[in-house]
Design an enzyme around this catalytic site. Structure first.
Site, short mmCIF file in Angstrom:
data_model
loop_
_atom_site.label_atom_id
_atom_site.label_comp_id
_atom_site.label_asym_id
_atom_site.label_seq_id
_atom_site.Cartn_x
_atom_site.Cartn_y
_atom_site.Cartn_z
N SER A 203 1.36 -2.68 -8.72
CA SER A 203 1.14 -1.20 -9.25
C SER A 203 2.37 0.12 -9.66
O SER A 203 2.34 1.18 -9.47
CB SER A 203 0.23 -0.40 -8.75
OG SER A 203 -1.19 -1.60 -9.16
N LYS A 206 3.82 1.50 -12.67
CA LYS A 206 2.47 2.27 -12.67
C LYS A 206 4.13 4.12 -12.52
O LYS A 206 3.68 4.90 -13.69
CB LYS A 206 1.85 3.62 -12.04
CG LYS A 206 0.63 2.66 -11.73
CD LYS A 206 -0.67 2.98 -11.41
CE LYS A 206 -2.13 1.46 -11.86
NZ LYS A 206 -1.86 0.40 -10.93
N SER A 260 -3.59 4.84 -8.13
CA SER A 260 -3.55 3.90 -8.39
C SER A 260 -4.74 3.54 -9.52
O SER A 260 -4.87 1.73 -9.56
CB SER A 260 -3.49 2.38 -7.98
OG SER A 260 -2.41 2.13 -8.08
N LYS A 367 4.22 5.59 -4.26
CA LYS A 367 3.98 4.90 -4.83
C LYS A 367 3.34 3.58 -4.12
O LYS A 367 4.09 2.65 -3.16
CB LYS A 367 3.89 4.74 -6.21
CG LYS A 367 3.66 3.78 -7.55
CD LYS A 367 1.50 4.35 -7.65
CE LYS A 367 1.49 3.63 -8.82
NZ LYS A 367 0.05 3.16 -7.51
#
Length: 418
Positions: A203, A206, A260, A367
């Site tokens: 993820s 993203k 997420s 992140k």
């Protein structure tokens, strides 16, 4: 014997007069020759200076020829040059002087030109070889050199210290398979571990999804629906956003970065001019523009193991994403309440990063990501004593190992960069 008186018709006085006249003519010619030789050897200084000024602008590659010509001319003058040639030289010198006056050259500039012309002659070099002056550092070049040396010394001192716990043994305690830590301002690599290993990034993709979505400049207040196309067909994971939910692009971007949320990221990638294929192509184009040579994307969620990159490449992505205020703000929010189906239907989302949830204010962008193929991953931009430091941790085996690695690196940084 009686004395005989000489008659006036005797030729002896006339012979003596002619002899004396010949001596006078010889001495006169010798005197003129000495005067011409003396005048040719001792020309006024301004003439030699003007000749030197004419030769100052010669290129360095013609310096040897100019030197040979100057030596030949000097040899001819000292050995006795004819008055005609000397007068010819003086005429050219006078013409040169006249041309200088005709060009209205300032006296100060002439004196400077003469001084420049004389300096190479005093140092034993021909007048045309003035390149040695360019080798002397100017005040500006000295200042630039001192600044570069100071910056190099400052950057050389930017490192993790053993007294702060950074040793080969403690570095081996990092659980992640790939680590990269770099000072953003100076691009000084503080530590790394298999930083060029290509791995799935889950993820963390993203971050690129958010960058491309913001570059599209869509109205962020406009509503966005969750459709069947936004479901996960790679890992078949679930989501708290059911099909038919409606959120603004603001909220979709917010929960995709902070918590997420996969369907929110999928909806953002679908809502693009040309659809999801064009969105993924824009992600890869952005990666190439940022110099991420070992990075490839196939979707906007990161659920595919074919979304791959390296720790070094992801540091470039962190630097690019940090230029977007919304990405910094949304990725570091601790929680957010959204209303996908009206005021009564509400969902509460929390940050997926335990450091942010615990209140670490030094983190200005982050992140997290996880799939089985990628392991536990996290990227962080952290401010340490006023310095932005980018930390990339990929492939940690346990659910807390990536956070533990960041905590250990943070301790080294805060101690070493004081």
């Amino acid at each position: 014997m009686p004395y005989r008186q000489r008659t006036p018709s005797s030729p002896l006085p006339a012979f003596r007069f002619l002899a004396w006249l010949r001596y006078i003519a010889v001495f006169g010619l010798l005197w003129l020759n000495i005067g011409w030789t003396f005048g040719a050897t001792h020309e006024p200084p301004r003439h030699s200076s003007l000749r030197a000024v004419r030769h100052v602008s010669l290129p360095a590659r013609h310096a040897s020829k100019a030197k040979a010509r100057t030596a030949d001319k000097a040899k001819k003058v000292t050995t006795g040059q004819t008055p005609r040639r000397i007068a010819h030289k003086r005429k050219h010198v006078a013409d040169d002087e006249h041309s200088l006056h005709a060009s209205k050259l300032a006296p100060k500039s002439r004196r400077h030109g003469v001084r420049v012309a004389r300096e190479p002659r005093a140092s034993g070099r021909p007048p045309g070889m003035t390149t040695h002056r360019s080798r002397q550092p100017t005040p500006t070049s000295r200042m630039a050199g001192n600044t570069a040396r100071t910056a190099h010394a400052r950057h050389a001192g930017l490192r993790l210290l053993p007294r702060c716990g950074y040793t080969p043994r403690s570095r081996a305690l990092l659980r992640a398979r790939s680590v990269f830590v770099v000072d953003e301002r100076t691009q000084t690599v503080l530590t790394e571990k298999q930083a060029d290993r290509v791995m799935p990034i889950a993820s963390i993709s993203k971050l690129m999804t958010a960058v491309v979505a913001l570059d599209a400049r869509h109205a962020l207040n406009a509503p966005l629906n969750v459709t069947v196309q936004d479901q996960d067909f790679d890992k078949f994971t679930g989501s708290r956003l059911s099909v038919g939910s409606v959120l603004s692009r603001h909220d979709m971007l917010h929960i995709a970065l902070m918590s997420s949320e996969n369907r929110a990221a999928a909806a953002l990638s679908r809502d693009y001019a040309g659809g999801r294929p064009r969105f993924v192509a824009a992600m890869n184009a952005k990666a190439r523009a940022l110099g991420m040579r070992h990075t490839s994307f196939v979707n906007g969620t990161g659920l595919s193991p074919h979304n791959v990159s390296t720790a070094r490449d992801l540091a470039r992505l962190v630097a690019a994403a940090s230029r977007y205020p919304l990405i910094r703000a949304y990725s570091t929010d601790r929680d957010q309440m959204v209303f996908p189906g009206g005021p009564r239907a509400r969902l509460s989302y929390h940050n997926s990063n335990a450091l942010v949830r615990s209140g670490d204010r030094s983190i200005v962008l982050q992140k997290t990501g996880f799939i089985n193929e990628a392991g536990h991953c996290v990227v962080v931009r952290m401010i340490v004593h006023g310095r932005p430091i980018d930390i990339v941790v990929l492939g940690a085996p346990g659910p807390r190992d990536h956070i533990a690695d960041v905590i250990r690196i943070r301790r080294w940084l805060r101690c070493s960069l004081r």
